[in-house]
Design an enzyme around this catalytic site. Structure first.
Site, mmCIF file in Angstrom:
data_model
loop_
_atom_site.group_PDB
_atom_site.id
_atom_site.type_symbol
_atom_site.label_atom_id
_atom_site.label_comp_id
_atom_site.label_asym_id
_atom_site.label_seq_id
_atom_site.Cartn_x
_atom_site.Cartn_y
_atom_site.Cartn_z
ATOM 1 C CE LYS A 53 -3.873 -2.342 2.182
ATOM 2 N NZ LYS A 53 -4.461 -2.826 3.428
ATOM 3 C CD GLN A 97 -3.565 -4.483 6.592
ATOM 4 O OE1 GLN A 97 -3.387 -3.533 5.853
ATOM 5 N NE2 GLN A 97 -4.244 -5.552 6.211
ATOM 6 C CG ASP A 120 -10.051 -0.318 4.844
ATOM 7 O OD1 ASP A 120 -9.882 -0.597 3.647
ATOM 8 O OD2 ASP A 120 -9.350 -0.785 5.768
#
Ligand code: NAD
Length: 299
Positions: A53, A97, A120
């Site tokens: 990422k 994460q 997200d």
């Protein structure tokens, strides 16, 4: 007749080009979008995801901020870090994460992220906004699937869509997105009776289960569009002892003979997730600065 292969890698490349172009436009206004990724612990796959990422974020011309915290980080310290990032104007997107270590309540952490920075799309407000047709940050994998479907099929209105899987990360938001496109949506799951019959009536099948090759070609309606989200590692003795390969939830070899279009695994849905994460970061940056959003990268 063999299906059109939906090349997710190439499509993700086109999305990333559009992201990069928009970042360049923002730079002319003196604005550089920033994505902060927080990793707690040393889970090896998570370390790889976070590294990838960061690389992709920088390649698109954005600022990447990485924060690594030890596995025994108290929940309060993680929440304090999230709040600090919420308040930082250089940070447009925040991603914590997952999975988090067991002593940390992941829902609490996600719901502490400022909704407008929740790239997200997991914050309860974004989930609610999506469900009520309001402008939201949308979960990256389903967003990528929808953009790919729109690119291939154009108008999805009136199509019969079946989403197999009802997770909060893929199945449910995918179903909401398809409903938003005026599809007739069925959500199938582990308790669905006669899944084969349910899948057979679908013009669009999205499989997000995590069971290798569970959808055979004879469940697919001829000409249907099949999006295979599954990523399953299976033994591959033909490659040598102990070797493995990745397969989807759909039995590709039989489905490709029936479907109108299908995503391969690997190289289908997989590459779309990071592209959509970066797209969400640019969208969040534009919204934060009251500037026009890039077209076709959000819903
Ligand atoms: P999950 O385990 O949270 O959910 C799986 C869903 O499948 C559940 O809702 C369950 O009801 C359903 N299910 C289980 N067995 C079933 C059966 N026999 N018949 C019908 N439904 C059944 O999984 P998830 O997080 O939604 O991920 C699903 C798959 O997608 C996994 O293989 C995962 O690795 C993959 N995935 C890929 C990406 C990507 O490509 N970027 C992103 C997220 C998830």
């Amino acid at each position: 007749m063999s299906a059109t292969i939906l090349n997710g890698k190439a499509f993700a490349g086109r999305l990333l080009e559009r992201v990069t172009e928009h970042v360049a436009v923002l730079k002319t206004e003196g604005i550089v979008p920033g994505l902060a990724v927080v990793l707690v612990g040393e889970d090896p796959p998570s370390q790889i995801y976070v590294r990838n990422k960061g690389i992709a974020t920088k390649e698109a011309g954005m600022n990447s901020y990485e924060f690594r915290m030890p596995a025994d980080t108290p929940e309060a310290d993680l929440l304090a870090k999230v709040k600090e990032l919420n308040a930082d104007p250089a940070v447009n997107g925040i991603l914590v994460q997952l999975p988090l270590p067991g002593h940390i309540d992941d829902k609490k952490v996600i719901n502490t992220i400022a909704p407008e920075k929740d790239v997200d799309g997991f914050h309860i407000l974004n989930v609610g906004r999506l469900a009520t047709g309001q402008r939201a940050m949308v979960s990256c994998t389903p967003l990528g699937c929808l953009l790919l479907l729109r690119d291939h099929l154009g108008d999805l209105s009136g199509k019969d869509a079946v989403v197999i899987g009802r997770s909060n990360i893929v199945g449910k938001p995918m179903a909401q997105l398809l409903l938003g496109e005026s599809c007739t949506v069925t959500i199938a799951h582990s308790r669905t009776k006669d899944l084969a019959e349910v899948v057979r009536r679908a013009d669009i099948v999205v499989a997000a289960v995590g069971r290798p090759q569970m959808v055979p070609g004879d469940w697919i309606k001829p000409g249907a569009t099949v999006i295979d989200v599954g990523i399953n590692r299976v033994p591959a003795p033909e490659k040598g002892e102990g070797k493995t390969r990745v397969v989807g939830d759909v039995d590709y070899d039989s489905a490709v003979e029936v479907a109108g279009a299908i995503t391969p695994v690997p190289g289908g849905v997989g590459p779309l997730t990071i592209a959509c994460l970066l797209a969400n970061t640019v969208t969040a940056c534009c919204r934060a600065n009251d500037l026009p959003e890039p077209e076709g990268l959000s819903v």
